[in-house]
Design an enzyme around this catalytic site. Sequence first.
Site: not given
Ligand code: AMP
Length: 224
Positions: A13, A85, A124, A157, A168
């Site tokens: 994404k 989400r 990644r 990360r 996740r």
């Molecule tokens: P991402 O970089 O989008 O994979 O997000 C990393 C982490 O941030 C996720 O695993 C969640 O812990 C938190 N996070 C990001 N976006 C959201 C969201 N819309 N709702 C809840 N947690 C989020």
Amino acid sequence: MQIVIFGPPGVGKGTVSDALSAKYKIPHISTGDIFRAEIKSGNSELIQYVEKGLLVPDSVVNKVIEKGLRQEAYKSGFILDGYPRTIDQAVFLENALWKLNKKIDLVINLAASDEQIIGRITQRRTCGKCGALYNLVTIKPKKKDACDKCNGPLVQRKDDEPETAGKRIDVYKEETSPLVEYYRKKKLLVDVDASKKPKEVYNSALKVINELVKKDEKQTPAQQ
Ligand code: AMP
């Protein structure tokens, strides 16, 4: 143009959103990036969620989004990556946009198998300085440990380590995947095969957006 780039963790994404944001000159909003930056600047409250692969509570995420959407920079559109989400977040987003006289125009659903996304997550790497994204197999940096753009250190990360990555994916299936049907029913969702190479995925997303733009252009004169 308000676009949501949707899909499981690791599907690409961020990469697609970055490229589309550069192409259309509209900002890329990644809630994950926002939370990682908050943690870096000392907000330890978020660590318990982000580093364990759990969702940050809706009330916290929604507040961040509501504040963000009002910014001048997002006036002519944006690309949302990692938000919404949950169904609650999607409903909140709709209402927040409605207040601003805006709506979601398109949800691009990036799809790939579990094996592929686990593979991508573990390969990644992110630049610790500028946030640029790499993959040791598909988007190789010139030097293994340094960013092509700013020479910053490439790091993995914490939530990309195998155990948390698996968590996740489970959280995605349970809490986030119902949004596929939610947006499909609203006729906003278009599937894009994300099992292909990053360039091909980007081109498919571009095609979907261009079709939408053409459709809008055709409709606009008749509606006036
Ligand atoms: P991402 O970089 O989008 O994979 O997000 C990393 C982490 O941030 C996720 O695993 C969640 O812990 C938190 N996070 C990001 N976006 C959201 C969201 N819309 N709702 C809840 N947690 C989020």
